[in-house]
Scaffold this motif. Structure first.
Motif, short mmCIF file in Angstrom:
data_model
loop_
_atom_site.label_atom_id
_atom_site.label_comp_id
_atom_site.label_asym_id
_atom_site.label_seq_id
_atom_site.Cartn_x
_atom_site.Cartn_y
_atom_site.Cartn_z
N LYS A 3 0.85 -1.18 0.00
CA LYS A 3 0.00 0.00 0.00
C LYS A 3 0.89 1.23 0.00
O LYS A 3 2.01 1.19 0.51
CB LYS A 3 -0.87 0.05 1.26
CG LYS A 3 -1.86 -1.08 1.37
CD LYS A 3 -2.64 -0.96 2.68
CE LYS A 3 -3.61 -2.13 2.81
NZ LYS A 3 -4.35 -2.08 4.07
N SER A 5 0.90 5.91 -0.45
CA SER A 5 0.14 7.15 -0.48
C SER A 5 1.06 8.30 -0.86
O SER A 5 2.28 8.19 -0.75
CB SER A 5 -0.51 7.42 0.88
OG SER A 5 0.48 7.43 1.89
N ARG A 12 -4.45 7.33 -2.00
CA ARG A 12 -3.94 6.09 -1.41
C ARG A 12 -4.20 4.96 -2.40
O ARG A 12 -5.25 4.91 -3.03
CB ARG A 12 -4.64 5.79 -0.08
CG ARG A 12 -4.33 6.82 0.99
CD ARG A 12 -4.94 6.47 2.35
NE ARG A 12 -4.71 7.57 3.28
CZ ARG A 12 -3.55 7.80 3.90
NH1 ARG A 12 -2.54 6.97 3.71
NH2 ARG A 12 -3.41 8.82 4.71
N TYR A 13 -3.21 4.06 -2.51
CA TYR A 13 -3.34 2.96 -3.46
C TYR A 13 -2.91 1.66 -2.81
O TYR A 13 -2.22 1.64 -1.79
CB TYR A 13 -2.51 3.22 -4.72
CG TYR A 13 -1.01 3.26 -4.47
CD1 TYR A 13 -0.36 4.47 -4.26
CD2 TYR A 13 -0.26 2.08 -4.42
CE1 TYR A 13 1.01 4.50 -4.02
CE2 TYR A 13 1.11 2.11 -4.17
CZ TYR A 13 1.73 3.32 -3.98
OH TYR A 13 3.08 3.36 -3.72
N GLU A 14 -3.31 0.57 -3.41
CA GLU A 14 -2.82 -0.74 -3.01
C GLU A 14 -2.81 -1.65 -4.22
O GLU A 14 -3.49 -1.40 -5.21
CB GLU A 14 -3.67 -1.33 -1.88
CG GLU A 14 -5.13 -1.51 -2.21
CD GLU A 14 -5.95 -1.96 -1.00
OE1 GLU A 14 -5.70 -1.42 0.11
OE2 GLU A 14 -6.80 -2.82 -1.17
N THR A 15 -1.98 -2.68 -4.13
CA THR A 15 -1.90 -3.67 -5.20
C THR A 15 -1.72 -5.04 -4.57
O THR A 15 -1.05 -5.15 -3.53
CB THR A 15 -0.72 -3.37 -6.16
OG1 THR A 15 -0.52 -4.50 -7.02
CG2 THR A 15 0.56 -3.11 -5.39
N THR A 52 -7.65 3.57 -3.37
CA THR A 52 -8.67 3.48 -2.32
C THR A 52 -9.23 4.85 -1.97
O THR A 52 -10.36 4.96 -1.53
CB THR A 52 -8.09 2.79 -1.07
OG1 THR A 52 -6.85 3.40 -0.71
CG2 THR A 52 -7.83 1.31 -1.35
N ASP A 98 3.93 2.57 1.96
CA ASP A 98 3.80 2.74 3.41
C ASP A 98 4.79 1.85 4.16
O ASP A 98 5.21 2.19 5.26
CB ASP A 98 2.38 2.39 3.86
CG ASP A 98 1.36 3.38 3.33
OD1 ASP A 98 1.75 4.51 2.98
OD2 ASP A 98 0.17 3.01 3.24
#
Ligand SMILES: [Zn+2]
Ligand SMILES: [Zn+2]
Length: 136
Positions: A3, A5, A12-15, A52, A98
């Motif tokens: 994650k 940001s 904010r992102y996640e993969t 997100t 993060d």
């Protein structure tokens, strides 16, 4: 799950994928874009990122015929790089994660245009341009 940001936290992102093939890129465009000696990117499968929050804050800049860079329109953090000759990957700025990406940089790339004021003093391989396996 990685994650990340931007500086202001708007985006904010996640993969679901671990970052692979992390390279320090010393090209002049990465240096200007990041305001630093080099930029560090790791790749994940294309379009695997989920934003997100803040997807609407994401801005794009086409920095060359083949490259598009994405950043936060509010704080300017560099987040993403896409290359038209490697459309199977998104390249994420490792500095916006993060947590620990779980893998380590494999090489310095574009050292042919690196900043004169920055001496590379580690033992990672150095490539004039891309890592030989960039488009694996
Ligand atoms: Zn931001
Ligand atoms: Zn670069």
């Amino acid at each position: 799950m990685p994650k990340g940001s931007c500086l202001c936290g708007a985006i904010r992102y996640e993969t679901p994928f671990a970052l692979e093939a992390i390279d320090h890129c010393h090209c002049s465009m990465c240096r200007r874009s990041h305001g630093s000696a080099f930029a560090t990117y790791g790749r994940v499968p294309s379009e695997s990122l989920t934003f997100t929050t803040g997807r609407d804050q994401l801005r794009e800049y086409q920095s060359s015929d083949v490259a598009t860079r994405s950043f936060c329109g509010r704080c300017g953090s560099s987040l993403l790089y896409r290359h038209s000759e490697a459309p199977q990957f998104d390249f994420i700025t490792v500095g916006t994660l993060d947590d620990d990406p779980g893998s380590r940089p494999r090489a310095h790339i574009f050292v042919g245009s690196k900043a004169a004021w920055y001496p590379i003093d580690d033992d990672l391989p150095q490539h004039e341009q891309y890592s030989p396996s960039t488009s694996d």
